[in-house]
Design an enzyme around this catalytic site. Sequence first.
Site, short mmCIF file in Angstrom:
data_model
loop_
_atom_site.label_atom_id
_atom_site.label_comp_id
_atom_site.label_asym_id
_atom_site.label_seq_id
_atom_site.Cartn_x
_atom_site.Cartn_y
_atom_site.Cartn_z
N GLU A 175 29.13 -8.62 -41.34
CA GLU A 175 29.47 -8.52 -42.76
C GLU A 175 28.30 -7.96 -43.57
O GLU A 175 28.50 -7.15 -44.49
CB GLU A 175 29.85 -9.90 -43.32
CG GLU A 175 31.03 -10.55 -42.61
CD GLU A 175 30.59 -11.52 -41.53
OE1 GLU A 175 31.16 -12.62 -41.47
OE2 GLU A 175 29.68 -11.16 -40.73
N CYS B 126 29.93 -16.82 -42.02
CA CYS B 126 29.11 -18.02 -41.89
C CYS B 126 28.76 -18.59 -43.26
O CYS B 126 28.62 -17.87 -44.25
CB CYS B 126 27.84 -17.72 -41.09
SG CYS B 126 26.73 -16.51 -41.86
N ALA C 186 37.43 -6.89 -5.51
CA ALA C 186 37.97 -5.62 -5.05
C ALA C 186 38.76 -5.90 -3.78
O ALA C 186 38.22 -6.45 -2.81
CB ALA C 186 36.85 -4.61 -4.78
N SER D 184 32.17 -3.84 2.96
CA SER D 184 33.03 -3.77 1.78
C SER D 184 32.71 -2.58 0.88
O SER D 184 33.34 -2.41 -0.16
CB SER D 184 32.91 -5.06 0.96
OG SER D 184 31.59 -5.25 0.51
N ARG E 30 29.79 -4.99 -16.36
CA ARG E 30 28.45 -5.58 -16.25
C ARG E 30 27.72 -5.52 -17.59
O ARG E 30 27.02 -6.46 -17.97
CB ARG E 30 27.64 -4.82 -15.19
CG ARG E 30 28.04 -5.10 -13.76
CD ARG E 30 27.16 -4.29 -12.80
NE ARG E 30 27.49 -4.57 -11.40
CZ ARG E 30 26.87 -4.02 -10.36
NH1 ARG E 30 25.90 -3.14 -10.57
NH2 ARG E 30 27.24 -4.33 -9.13
N THR F 227 25.00 -12.58 0.00
CA THR F 227 25.13 -11.25 -0.57
C THR F 227 23.78 -10.73 -1.05
O THR F 227 23.42 -9.57 -0.82
CB THR F 227 26.13 -11.25 -1.75
OG1 THR F 227 27.41 -11.64 -1.26
CG2 THR F 227 26.23 -9.88 -2.40
N ASP G 129 22.75 -7.68 1.34
CA ASP G 129 23.03 -6.41 0.67
C ASP G 129 21.91 -5.96 -0.26
O ASP G 129 21.81 -4.77 -0.57
CB ASP G 129 24.33 -6.51 -0.14
CG ASP G 129 25.55 -6.69 0.74
OD1 ASP G 129 25.43 -6.45 1.96
OD2 ASP G 129 26.60 -7.09 0.21
N ARG H 141 24.72 1.24 -14.16
CA ARG H 141 24.36 2.63 -13.87
C ARG H 141 25.36 3.57 -14.55
O ARG H 141 26.03 4.37 -13.91
CB ARG H 141 24.33 2.85 -12.36
CG ARG H 141 23.24 2.04 -11.67
CD ARG H 141 23.06 2.39 -10.22
NE ARG H 141 24.17 2.03 -9.38
CZ ARG H 141 24.37 0.82 -8.87
NH1 ARG H 141 23.54 -0.16 -9.14
NH2 ARG H 141 25.42 0.58 -8.08
N GLU I 145 30.32 -11.56 -8.95
CA GLU I 145 30.66 -10.36 -8.17
C GLU I 145 30.75 -10.59 -6.67
O GLU I 145 31.11 -9.69 -5.94
CB GLU I 145 29.66 -9.25 -8.48
CG GLU I 145 29.95 -8.51 -9.76
CD GLU I 145 29.53 -7.05 -9.72
OE1 GLU I 145 29.08 -6.58 -8.65
OE2 GLU I 145 29.66 -6.36 -10.74
#
Length: 317
Positions: free
Chosen positions: A46, A69, A149, A163, A179, A191, A195, A202, A246
């Site tokens: 505002e 507020c 996924a 994967s 993200r 993970t 990984d 990105r 994730e």
Amino acid sequence: MGAALTLAERMRGATAPNPNVGCVIVREGRVVGRGWTQSGGRPHAEALALAQAGERAKGATVYVTLEPCAHVSPRGPACADLLADSGVARVVVGLTDPDPRTNGQGTARIEAAGIAVVVGVRAQDAARSMAGFLTRRALGRPFVTLKLALSLDGAVSRADGQSQWITGPQARAHGHLERSRHEAILVGRGTAEIDRPTLNVRLPGLGDRSPQRVVLSADCEALSGFTMVPGVEALADLPGDHVLVEGGAATAAAFLRADAVDRLLLYRAPILIGHGRTLPDIGLTDLAAAHGRWRLHDARMLGSDRLEVYERARIGE
């Protein structure tokens, strides 16, 4: 209000502990001021919109996604006071602020200045937009989104754990956008160790919106570059109001077992894996209990992949 909601999305995941709010000021059918909560929670939407409108705010209508507020902060004035002194004719509010320092007091102060106030316009959309802020206050923890996924046959990976990549580039780009809208991104220890994911954003122009990297692990040994949390219940200690989970499959199942997932992002690829890994036990004891827990909010194609967004249906909603 639709324009104000769109503006509010610009800083979702970057305004905690304040909510991400959008504001549009209209006079004689023309937009004369726009604002959205800035990074870190100030300035408020505002205040920015009124500063842009200047004298053109007199006699105008203000559309704001959350009740202005009512409390003065060392970081800025109360938006209810700014509006009361601005000369606007009408204020349209999406949602009442649950913060006890405001909760009805903001609109009351504006009405006391002789300004017409309407509350509840697109309230459900406003609540969805500020789900992180509202969840933190209602449940004492961040709003949790689980990203999965999947192949057409429901696999999250091959049997050997491979994967990358089930989905195509458009779906992965959308995942990076998600993200950027979260303060924290969480994976399981396996993970993180196997990984070594970067878990950053990105996308051009959004590199500075990469979330804090978090690992869920009962093992207290730290991993460099990660914040460690021992269990799902420890999410309350994380800063920020949005957490994106994730992977991997065991971590996803842990959140589902704890009923700590508020939103599901299912990226479904047009592939068959066969004998792939699926989610482990999520604590379901009866098939009937699985029904009615999730409601579809959105579905769209991302290249050859299909995105489905589900929201957790909770009692009282």
